[in-house]
Scaffold this motif. Structure first.
Motif, PDB file in Angstrom:
ATOM      1  N   VAL A  71       0.994  -1.156   0.055  1.00  0.00           N
ATOM      2  CA  VAL A  71       0.007  -0.111   0.028  1.00  0.00           C
ATOM      3  C   VAL A  71       0.776   1.299   0.146  1.00  0.00           C
ATOM      4  O   VAL A  71       0.540   2.306  -0.660  1.00  0.00           O
ATOM      5  N   ALA A  72       1.778   1.160   1.000  1.00  0.00           N
ATOM      6  CA  ALA A  72       2.658   2.394   0.967  1.00  0.00           C
ATOM      7  C   ALA A  72       3.472   2.716  -0.330  1.00  0.00           C
ATOM      8  O   ALA A  72       3.755   3.830  -0.915  1.00  0.00           O
ATOM      9  N   LYS A  73       4.072   1.545  -0.742  1.00  0.00           N
ATOM     10  CA  LYS A  73       4.899   1.673  -2.105  1.00  0.00           C
ATOM     11  C   LYS A  73       4.029   2.134  -3.359  1.00  0.00           C
ATOM     12  O   LYS A  73       4.503   2.885  -3.889  1.00  0.00           O
ATOM     13  N   LYS A  74       2.714   1.600  -3.294  1.00  0.00           N
ATOM     14  CA  LYS A  74       1.946   2.255  -4.229  1.00  0.00           C
ATOM     15  C   LYS A  74       1.902   3.784  -4.034  1.00  0.00           C
ATOM     16  O   LYS A  74       1.840   4.333  -5.152  1.00  0.00           O
ATOM     17  N   LEU A  75       1.507   4.340  -2.887  1.00  0.00           N
ATOM     18  CA  LEU A  75       1.251   5.652  -2.685  1.00  0.00           C
ATOM     19  C   LEU A  75       2.723   6.496  -3.181  1.00  0.00           C
ATOM     20  O   LEU A  75       2.419   7.560  -3.769  1.00  0.00           O
ATOM     21  N   TYR A  76       3.683   5.773  -2.819  1.00  0.00           N
ATOM     22  CA  TYR A  76       5.072   6.593  -3.223  1.00  0.00           C
ATOM     23  C   TYR A  76       5.255   6.450  -4.899  1.00  0.00           C
ATOM     24  O   TYR A  76       5.796   7.740  -5.160  1.00  0.00           O
ATOM     25  N   ILE A  77       5.051   5.233  -5.367  1.00  0.00           N
ATOM     26  CA  ILE A  77       5.165   5.213  -6.879  1.00  0.00           C
ATOM     27  C   ILE A  77       4.300   6.183  -7.429  1.00  0.00           C
ATOM     28  O   ILE A  77       4.503   6.823  -8.527  1.00  0.00           O
ATOM     29  N   LYS A  78       3.046   6.402  -6.877  1.00  0.00           N
ATOM     30  CA  LYS A  78       1.905   7.286  -7.361  1.00  0.00           C
ATOM     31  C   LYS A  78       2.567   8.744  -7.559  1.00  0.00           C
ATOM     32  O   LYS A  78       2.143   9.437  -8.511  1.00  0.00           O
ATOM     33  N   ASN A  79       3.388   8.951  -6.640  1.00  0.00           N
ATOM     34  CA  ASN A  79       3.793  10.235  -6.372  1.00  0.00           C
ATOM     35  C   ASN A  79       5.200  10.426  -7.134  1.00  0.00           C
ATOM     36  O   ASN A  79       6.034  11.492  -6.646  1.00  0.00           O
ATOM     37  N   GLY A  80       5.884   9.613  -7.826  1.00  0.00           N
ATOM     38  CA  GLY A  80       6.851   9.740  -8.482  1.00  0.00           C
ATOM     39  C   GLY A  80       8.174   9.266  -8.045  1.00  0.00           C
ATOM     40  O   GLY A  80       9.299   9.464  -8.383  1.00  0.00           O
ATOM     41  N   PHE A  81       8.066   8.343  -6.768  1.00  0.00           N
ATOM     42  CA  PHE A  81       9.246   7.838  -6.302  1.00  0.00           C
ATOM     43  C   PHE A  81       9.557   6.711  -6.969  1.00  0.00           C
ATOM     44  O   PHE A  81       8.758   5.810  -7.472  1.00  0.00           O
ATOM     45  N   HIS A  82      10.890   6.392  -6.871  1.00  0.00           N
ATOM     46  CA  HIS A  82      11.203   5.040  -7.611  1.00  0.00           C
ATOM     47  C   HIS A  82      12.305   4.333  -6.869  1.00  0.00           C
ATOM     48  O   HIS A  82      13.137   5.039  -6.045  1.00  0.00           O
ATOM     49  N   GLN A  83      12.451   2.936  -7.077  1.00  0.00           N
ATOM     50  CA  GLN A  83      13.205   2.193  -5.997  1.00  0.00           C
ATOM     51  C   GLN A  83      14.798   2.521  -6.562  1.00  0.00           C
ATOM     52  O   GLN A  83      15.349   2.419  -7.629  1.00  0.00           O
TER      53      GLN A  83
END
Ligand SMILES: CC(C)(COP(=O)(O)OP(=O)(O)OC[C@H]1O[C@@H](n2cnc3c(N)ncnc32)[C@H](O)[C@@H]1OP(=O)(O)O)[C@@H](O)C(=O)NCCC(=O)NCCS
Length: 147
Positions: free
Chosen positions: A111-123
């Motif tokens: 859930v948190a990863k989805k939130l971050y990816i949605k906001n432009g974060f990448h691994q």
């Protein structure tokens, strides 16, 4: 009606309660109190009808932001409050002129990863066995702040 505002001393008990309900290794009350005085830190809460529904914060160090935490109380999840907190941290980072924001998230926290990816974060990296209770890898994510 929900509002996002700066976290104050008066919010600490509610934020501590939220921490304890959201994480297996929560921040202590003392650490949270110190964060209010921390000049490098920026914390916000989402308030709904006078109650603290969520909170989040980051540290700004050497021109970079590091997200310290984001949590929304269970009864308030799925209403867009995590997104509101994220946007407020991103806006602050732009205002401060940070070049990059990083964060850590549990490998299994979809859930948190989805939130971050949605906001432009990448691994950008994996930190082995970073978390405890249970032991788990951390995914390090980054967001390049646009000018
Ligand atoms: C992660 C967390 C902060 C999200 O807060 P939230 O207020 O429920 O999230 P929002 O309603 O603002 O949703 C924003 C985005 O998060 C993701 N998301 C939220 N709930 C989700 C779910 N049940 N399943 C999958 N993705 C979900 C989606 O990308 C969503 O965007 P979308 O609605 O456009 O798909 C919340 O689940 C939480 O507090 N979790 C426990 C603490 C935690 O893990 N914090 C992160 C530590 S790194």
């Amino acid at each position: 009606m929900a509002i996002v505002r700066t976290m104050t001393k008066a919010d600490i008990e509610a934020v501590y309660d939220l921490e304890c309900r959201s994480f297996s290794v929560p921040w202590s009350l003392d650490s949270l109190k110190k964060e209010i005085e921390n000049k490098l830190a920026y914390y916000v809460v989402v308030e709904e009808d006078g109650a603290v529904a969520g909170y989040g914060g980051l540290w700004g160090v050497l021109g970079e932001g590091e997200v310290i935490n984001i949590a929304v109380a269970i009864d308030y999840r799925g209403k867009g409050y995590g997104q509101l907190i994220m946007e407020s941290l991103l806006d602050y980072s732009k205002e401060q002129g940070f070049e990059r924001i990083t964060l850590e998230v549990r490998y299994s926290n979809e859930v948190a990863k989805k939130l971050y990816i949605k906001n432009g974060f990448h691994q950008i990296a994996v930190r082995k066995n970073y978390y405890q209770k249970p032991t788990e890898d951390a995914i390090i994510m980054a967001y390049e702040v646009s000018k």
